[in-house]
Motif scaffolding. Structure first.
Motif, mmCIF file in Angstrom:
data_model
loop_
_atom_site.group_PDB
_atom_site.id
_atom_site.type_symbol
_atom_site.label_atom_id
_atom_site.label_comp_id
_atom_site.label_asym_id
_atom_site.label_seq_id
_atom_site.Cartn_x
_atom_site.Cartn_y
_atom_site.Cartn_z
ATOM 1 N N VAL A 134 -3.755 -19.399 7.257
ATOM 2 C CA VAL A 134 -3.591 -19.414 5.808
ATOM 3 C C VAL A 134 -3.954 -18.040 5.267
ATOM 4 O O VAL A 134 -5.011 -17.494 5.608
ATOM 5 N N ALA A 135 -3.084 -17.463 4.436
ATOM 6 C CA ALA A 135 -3.373 -16.193 3.763
ATOM 7 C C ALA A 135 -3.378 -16.416 2.262
ATOM 8 O O ALA A 135 -2.655 -17.274 1.741
ATOM 9 N N GLY A 136 -4.178 -15.622 1.568
ATOM 10 C CA GLY A 136 -4.230 -15.734 0.124
ATOM 11 C C GLY A 136 -5.137 -14.692 -0.477
ATOM 12 O O GLY A 136 -5.339 -13.620 0.107
ATOM 13 N N SER A 137 -5.678 -15.002 -1.636
ATOM 14 C CA SER A 137 -6.571 -14.061 -2.305
ATOM 15 C C SER A 137 -7.686 -14.816 -2.990
ATOM 16 O O SER A 137 -7.534 -15.978 -3.385
ATOM 17 N N THR A 138 -8.818 -14.136 -3.104
ATOM 18 C CA THR A 138 -9.948 -14.660 -3.845
ATOM 19 C C THR A 138 -10.260 -13.711 -4.983
ATOM 20 O O THR A 138 -10.268 -12.486 -4.800
ATOM 21 N N HIS A 139 -10.437 -14.251 -6.170
ATOM 22 C CA HIS A 139 -10.775 -13.476 -7.363
ATOM 23 C C HIS A 139 -12.269 -13.663 -7.580
ATOM 24 O O HIS A 139 -12.712 -14.689 -8.106
ATOM 25 N N GLY A 169 -3.119 -11.327 -0.894
ATOM 26 C CA GLY A 169 -2.282 -11.769 0.215
ATOM 27 C C GLY A 169 -1.358 -12.881 -0.236
ATOM 28 O O GLY A 169 -1.809 -13.857 -0.826
ATOM 29 N N GLN A 170 -0.065 -12.721 0.030
ATOM 30 C CA GLN A 170 0.916 -13.673 -0.467
ATOM 31 C C GLN A 170 1.605 -14.483 0.627
ATOM 32 O O GLN A 170 2.038 -15.595 0.378
ATOM 33 N N SER A 171 1.746 -13.930 1.826
ATOM 34 C CA SER A 171 2.526 -14.619 2.862
ATOM 35 C C SER A 171 2.077 -14.162 4.233
ATOM 36 O O SER A 171 1.752 -12.982 4.429
ATOM 37 N N THR A 172 2.059 -15.089 5.192
ATOM 38 C CA THR A 172 1.704 -14.739 6.563
ATOM 39 C C THR A 172 2.538 -15.549 7.545
ATOM 40 O O THR A 172 3.048 -16.625 7.213
ATOM 41 N N GLN A 173 2.658 -15.023 8.754
ATOM 42 C CA GLN A 173 3.356 -15.697 9.846
ATOM 43 C C GLN A 173 2.777 -15.199 11.156
ATOM 44 O O GLN A 173 2.368 -14.035 11.267
ATOM 45 N N GLN A 174 2.707 -16.068 12.169
ATOM 46 C CA GLN A 174 2.378 -15.612 13.504
ATOM 47 C C GLN A 174 3.607 -14.943 14.111
ATOM 48 O O GLN A 174 4.721 -15.462 14.009
ATOM 49 N N THR A 175 3.414 -13.776 14.726
ATOM 50 C CA THR A 175 4.515 -13.015 15.303
ATOM 51 C C THR A 175 4.644 -13.314 16.801
ATOM 52 O O THR A 175 3.786 -13.960 17.399
ATOM 53 N N THR A 176 5.728 -12.849 17.398
ATOM 54 C CA THR A 176 6.012 -13.184 18.790
ATOM 55 C C THR A 176 4.971 -12.634 19.761
ATOM 56 O O THR A 176 4.859 -13.140 20.880
#
Length: 295
Positions: A134-139, A169-176
């Motif tokens: 999970v990616a994101g942001s904390t204020h 952080g808005q979007s994340t994915q596991q890469t190959t």
């Protein structure tokens, strides 16, 4: 209400919603060739399932008495779905929520994460071990936005949490390669971050002023990004990069008003599906905006 808009040279377009504000933030092509969308409707987390032509099959909502938003959704290995966003049901002003559903959108379990202030999960992805990233942001209470990434096990229990400094952080994915790619915003620029499997930084890159809202690794080893242009009345922005995060091409979509891309995925035909919202087209103040492109 579902309104088709055909003839824009992009395959097909639909809007979903009524006279109030409805927002689409995430889309993915599902195993049956249709699409799953997450967003917000009347203050609740909203998910929508369509067939391969964009026709609605079902929808579900989750939430309490205050605003709850689903910012990211993915189909999981068991055919169900995982959703992250923000919820007022936790310990803070807003906390990161993680919701697991079955194939019909019925909730199986949920988890809440309280970090340092207003905490928002913007992206979720099932990892190779069956857990989730999970990616994101904390204020935080000093008024500063910071990027975070949370790694969980299969039941949503945290394994590690990392902070990457100022930004969102808005979007994340596991890469190959087993690591992770993250897109977001830093100092009003589009920002991408590549990490190893433990979340340690390998490289970063930035693009011109705008919003970076969604990223996915493409079949050629590069990345596709959607967001919005940095102009006063933004258009949906689509950027293709190589494997090192350098831009190869970009395209804009939209009308004469405010249009934003929130999620992108490469489809089985090599093209792309984009979900966002539009004030230029559709019914009411804002509507879900779905765009299909070629390669």
């Amino acid at each position: 209400l579902c309104l088709p808009m055909i003839g824009f040279g992009q395959g097909w377009q639909y809007t979903f919603g009524g006279n109030n504000e409805d927002w689409g933030y995430s889309v993915e092509q599902t195993n049956d060739g249709g699409y799953i969308v997450a967003g917000e409707s009347d203050g609740d987390i909203y998910i929508l399932k369509t067939d391969g032509n964009g026709v609605q099959l079902w929808s579900q909502t989750f939430g309490g008495i205050n605003d709850d938003v689903g910012f990211s959704i993915q189909q999981t290995n068991d055919g169900g779905f995982i959703i992250t966003g923000k919820s007022s049901l936790g310990n803070g002003d807003y906390d990161v929520c993680l919701i697991k559903t079955d194939m019909n959108g019925i909730e199986l379990w949920s988890q809440m994460f309280s970090l340092s202030g207003v905490d928002v999960g913007k992206s979720v992805y099932q990892t190779n071990d069956g857990g989730y990233i999970v990616a994101g942001s904390t204020h935080n209470f000093n008024g500063i936005y910071e990027v975070f990434v949370i790694k969980t096990d299969v039941s949503g229990n945290p394994q590690w949490i990392k902070n990457y400094g100022t930004g969102e952080g808005q979007s994340t994915q596991q890469t190959t390669d087993g690591g992770y790619i993250v897109v977001g915003n830093s100092d009003e620029d589009i920002y991408i971050l590549k990490t190893d499997t433990y979340g340690d930084t390998l490289w970063t890159n930035t693009f011109v002023e705008g919003e970076g809202n969604s990223i996915q690794e493409t079949i050629d080893g590069g990345y596709i990004i959607t967001g919005a242009t940095g102009i006063s009345v933004p258009d949906v922005l689509l950027i293709k990069t190589d494997s090192s995060g350098y831009e190869q091409w970009s395209q804009n979509y939209g009308g004469t008003d405010y249009d934003v891309g929130k999620s992108v995925q490469q489809t089985t035909d090599g093209g792309y599906i984009i979900c966002g919202y539009t004030y230029s087209l559709g019914n009411g103040e804002a509507d879900v905006y779905l765009i299909k492109t070629d390669v």
